[in-house]
Design an enzyme around this catalytic site. Structure first.
Site, PDB file in Angstrom:
ATOM      1  N   HIS A   1      70.341   1.889  88.702  1.00 20.94           N
ATOM      2  CA  HIS A   1      70.627   0.515  89.151  1.00 20.94           C
ATOM      3  C   HIS A   1      70.468  -0.451  87.979  1.00 20.94           C
ATOM      4  O   HIS A   1      69.376  -0.971  87.724  1.00 20.94           O
ATOM      5  CB  HIS A   1      69.652   0.151  90.279  1.00 20.94           C
ATOM      6  CG  HIS A   1      70.095  -1.011  91.118  1.00 20.94           C
ATOM      7  ND1 HIS A   1      71.162  -0.955  91.976  1.00 20.94           N
ATOM      8  CD2 HIS A   1      69.591  -2.271  91.232  1.00 20.94           C
ATOM      9  CE1 HIS A   1      71.304  -2.112  92.595  1.00 20.94           C
ATOM     10  NE2 HIS A   1      70.368  -2.930  92.155  1.00 20.94           N
TER      11      HIS A   1
ATOM     12  N   ARG B   1      76.232  -4.534  97.234  1.00 21.81           N
ATOM     13  CA  ARG B   1      75.011  -5.311  97.065  1.00 21.81           C
ATOM     14  C   ARG B   1      74.429  -5.822  98.375  1.00 21.81           C
ATOM     15  O   ARG B   1      73.248  -5.630  98.648  1.00 21.81           O
ATOM     16  CB  ARG B   1      75.270  -6.484  96.125  1.00 21.81           C
ATOM     17  CG  ARG B   1      74.019  -7.281  95.791  1.00 21.81           C
ATOM     18  CD  ARG B   1      74.319  -8.424  94.845  1.00 21.81           C
ATOM     19  NE  ARG B   1      74.918  -7.971  93.610  1.00 21.81           N
ATOM     20  CZ  ARG B   1      75.309  -8.788  92.639  1.00 21.81           C
ATOM     21  NH1 ARG B   1      75.186 -10.093  92.786  1.00 21.81           N
ATOM     22  NH2 ARG B   1      75.851  -8.316  91.534  1.00 21.81           N
TER      23      ARG B   1
ATOM     24  N   TYR C   1      50.323  -3.125  88.645  1.00 24.03           N
ATOM     25  CA  TYR C   1      49.052  -3.013  89.366  1.00 24.03           C
ATOM     26  C   TYR C   1      49.163  -2.203  90.656  1.00 24.03           C
ATOM     27  O   TYR C   1      48.142  -1.818  91.223  1.00 24.03           O
ATOM     28  CB  TYR C   1      48.517  -4.399  89.730  1.00 24.03           C
ATOM     29  CG  TYR C   1      48.228  -5.274  88.545  1.00 24.03           C
ATOM     30  CD1 TYR C   1      47.294  -4.900  87.584  1.00 24.03           C
ATOM     31  CD2 TYR C   1      48.888  -6.483  88.371  1.00 24.03           C
ATOM     32  CE1 TYR C   1      47.028  -5.702  86.487  1.00 24.03           C
ATOM     33  CE2 TYR C   1      48.634  -7.298  87.287  1.00 24.03           C
ATOM     34  CZ  TYR C   1      47.704  -6.906  86.345  1.00 24.03           C
ATOM     35  OH  TYR C   1      47.448  -7.701  85.264  1.00 24.03           O
TER      36      TYR C   1
END
Length: 765
Positions: free
Chosen positions: A86, A40, A130
């Site tokens: 993931h 991570r 968007y």
């Protein structure tokens, strides 16, 4: 043999294991910690990526989002990543993707974003529904070789797909783009660097693996932040950071109005009409949000912590342009800059912590030399694996080409077997010693491939592939050839990211500078001449300009009040106010009210005893000296710098005998060498100034003895020029007595009557 279940653990919801709590907790926490560190938070030194970034690029590659292709919605990318590779939240994945697209976060962005991906002001990106994205050329270079057997693949979390364990590309992403992260018990913080400089340092290590760190630092000058700025650390500090893998870099904003002939105009001063000027900031430190920075500066102005700054404006468009307006044109630009460095994030420190995962997935803090050495070792492994993979492909093709050539040499017999045999494949394999793959390929040939020209092409291909295979075998077997090949590949990559390219040109410059210094408060004050006026009732004010002494009688006061003291000063001066109880007080000339009204009571500014009267008001000077004398006839010399008070309560300087008061506070000009003292009994003594001690605090020595009364006045003068005093009346004339022999005695004498014409009030002025 009968089966038994005696050795199996019990199953079901009631199954439990009896184990000590501390060992169970430590084992599970260790698993969590290792997972956080390796999967991570820490980047891999081989490709400089964390798992989430690697999976983002892999998913976008699978979606064919190459730089030459169109954009696709970020929501599709995020969906693919969290659905296939993931299994974490979409917000975390999208935030990671946004950072890869921000040209102010990454020196070499890996994602080409279209839409609102945030800005340097600190504003967030638009929602992923968007925005659109695709890969950049840098990302393609970083993933180059994924289809060439260069790295291992592993199953995804659900076993339905595969993902690469590492990216094999030659682009030095770890140092070029940097990384940051916090794991369990450790962290990493790597600044971005110039890719061409990193490649140059790597080339040095290829030529000489035992090269010194100093040889590498001839190329890697320091970080190269995407937002530019100036690194102001010394070369020794930078070298220590790269040697140990821990340290930091001081980064300052760039004050500049642009480039002239390719060189930065570093002062940042922009001339205005009427002789005024303003400072322009064109680059800010890495990681500092522009909006937050401007808020910091504006708050300083609002809190009056930076009185020499009038205003701050953000005139940024595509480029940064922050305008700072000084209080007046008399402000020192260097002092303004130094103040901003100290009080705001216009100077920030980027901590270096080269903590990365090595090839064995072990976290280590490495210096620059070790990091580049291990990265080159990885690239050699990639190079060899690519060569072996290519050799295997060539062998496969040569096998088929050899079969095709056998078919051309025995074309008629091959056709006859195909036409007459029900199972032609085993017959061909037995008669012509063909492999299964060769026989299958011959059977799958098209008729148009049987022309003579095709045979010639196959022979040429066989020769070319054999030559290529020989070269690859030599490459695999020779470490020297591997280094030579890697050097050539790096040189080609450097041409793409060289300093002469728009993307590769260095943005952060280096200029050693001293640490930001504490600026004295008086440097923050605009320097202007003022005339300070103090009335007998203790009202004080400052009138702009130096009013001539012959006009002081025109000052207006409240009814029943009049002028007590007046002095010429600058707004940067400190005023020393002496009280009859021996205490000294300090007031800044810039803190005084203006001269339009009657001013304000001095006792509102400092805590003067109500029973004490003000004896003197004098502008302080760093080298100035004062003659202090009490009504008891004691006195000493004090340095002005020693009597400045830091608080409202003032400083006790003169210790007084009972019923005595501080009577005389006079500045001593540098040329004066003698003291004249006159008592209330009208006796005058003159003695050398050297007989008076210099003290910071005390009662002093006896200047003149008295049978009755006390000291009336004292002054200093140049003995060779004589003693002067003002004559009575309004004539404004003075008289000078040069023959002072009768009055020149040892200090603490009683003295004798003054010369004829000495004022009846026993005062020298």
């Amino acid at each position: 043999m009968a089966s038994t279940t005696d050795d199996l653990p019990p199953s079901g919801p009631d199954h439990s294991i009896d184990t000590p709590f501390d060992s169970a907790l430590s084992e599970r926490y260790l698993v969590y910690a290792l997972s956080t560190i390796t999967a991570r938070s820490l980047p891999d030194l081989r490709d400089g990526l964390k798992p989430v970034h690697r999976r983002l690029l892999w998913a976008m590659r699978a979606m064919r989002l190459d730089p030459s292709q169109g954009y696709k919605k970020s929501a599709r990318v995020v969906g693919d990543v969290i659905g296939k590779f993931h299994p974490h939240g979409d917000t975390a994945v999208y935030d990671a993707m946004v950072r890869l697209a921000q040209d102010f976060s990454l020196r070499y962005p890996l994602v080409d974003g279209q839409g609102n991906f945030g800005n340097i002001d600190g504003d967030n990106a638009a929602a992923y529904r968007y925005t659109e994205a695709r890969l950049t050329r840098v990302a393609i270079d970083l993933m180059q070789g994924l289809d060439e057997g260069t790295v291992d693949f592993r199953p995804t979390y659900n076993g339905e797909d595969e993902e690469p364990e590492i990216m094999p590309g030659l682009f030095p992403n770890l140092l070029a783009n940097g990384a940051s992260g916090i794991a369990v018990g450790m962290a990493t913080n790597i600044p971005p660097h110039n890719a061409a400089e990193v490649i140059d340092a790597a080339l040095v290590l290829i030529e000489n693996p035992k090269a010194e760190l100093s040889d590498l630092l001839e190329h890697v000058k320091g970080p190269d932040f995407p937002t530019g700025g100036i690194i102001v650390d010394s070369p020794e500090t930078i070298a220590y950071a790269y040697e140990t893998g821990r340290g930091g870099f001081r980064v300052r904003a760039r004050f500049s109005t642009g480039k002239l002939d390719g060189v930065w105009e570093e002062t940042g001063i922009e001339k205005q009409a009427g002789g005024t000027w303003q400072l322009v900031i064109s680059e800010i430190p890495y990681g500092v949000a522009k909006g937050k920075l401007i808020e910091q500066i504006a708050q300083l102005i609002a809190d009056k912590k930076l009185p020499i700054l009038e205003d701050v404006r953000d005139e940024s468009a595509e480029d940064i342009r922050i305008v700072l307006v000084p209080k007046s044109r008399n402000v020192d630009p260097d002092i303004l800059k130094e103040s901003l460095y100290r009080l705001t994030e216009l100077e920030s420190r980027f901590a270096l912590n080269l903590n990365v995962l090595d090839a064995t997935r072990t976290p280590k803090v490495m210096g620059l030399h070790q990091l580049l050495t291990e990265w080159l070792q990885h690239q050699i492994i990639v190079l060899v694996r690519r060569a072996k993979h290519r050799i295997a492909k060539i062998d496969d093709r040569l096998e088929l080409v050899a079969g095709y050539l056998i078919a051309f040499l025995n074309l008629d017999r091959i056709i006859e077997i195909i036409r007459t045999e029900d199972e032609p494949k085993p017959v061909m394999m037995a008669e012509f010693m063909l492999t299964d793959r060769q026989a299958e390929a011959i059977l799958n040939m098209r008729l148009r491939s049987l022309r003579r020209l095709e045979e010639m092409e196959l022979k040429r291909e066989q020769d070319d592939l054999s030559a290529e295979r020989d070269e690859l075998v030599k490459l695999v077997e020779s470490p020297a050839r591997q280094r030579t090949r890697l050097r050539k590949d790096l040189e080609k990559l450097r041409a793409v990211y060289g300093p002469e390219t728009a993307l590769g040109a260095r943005r952060t410059t280096l200029a050693e500078a001293a640490p930001a210094r504490d600026i004295p408060l008086d440097a923050m004050i605009e320097k202007e001449p003022v005339t300070v006026i103090l009335s007998k009732r203790g009202w004080i004010r400052a009138q702009r300009g130096h009013v001539a002494a012959d006009q002081w009688g025109e000052f207006k006061f409240k009814e029943g009040d009049e002028l007590a003291f007046a002095a010429h000063a600058q707004t940067t001066d400190k005023l020393l106010v002496a009280a009859s109880d021996g205490r000294f007080y300090t007031v800044g000339a810039d803190k005084l009210p203006g001269g339009r009204g009657f001013g304000e009571p001095l006792r509102l500014m400092v805590d003067i005893d109500p029973e004490a009267r003000i004896v003197a008001m004098i502008p302080a000077s760093a080298e100035g000296r004062l003659l202090l004398a009490s009504s008891s006839g004691h006195g000493f010399i004090a340095q002005m710098s020693e009597v400045i008070a830091e608080t409202r309560k003032g400083r006790n300087v003169v210790n007084l005998k009972p019923k005595a008061q501080l009577s005389v506070v006079r500045p001593i000009p540098a040329a004066h060498d003698s003291v004249a003292v006159i008592g209330e009994n009208r006796k005058l003594v003159v003695f050398p100034l050297a007989e008076v001690p210099v003290m910071a605090r005390g009662q002093g020595v006896m200047l003149q003895k008295y049978r009755d009364g006390g000291l009336s006045d004292a002054t200093t003068f140049v003995f060779a020029e004589g003693l002067s005093w003002a004559m009575g009346g309004d004539t404004g004339r003075t008289r000078t007595e040069t023959d002072l022999g009768p009055w020149r005695v040892a200090r603490s004498a009683s003295g004798r009557m003054p010369p004829t014409g000495f004022p009846r009030n026993n005062r020298f002025d």
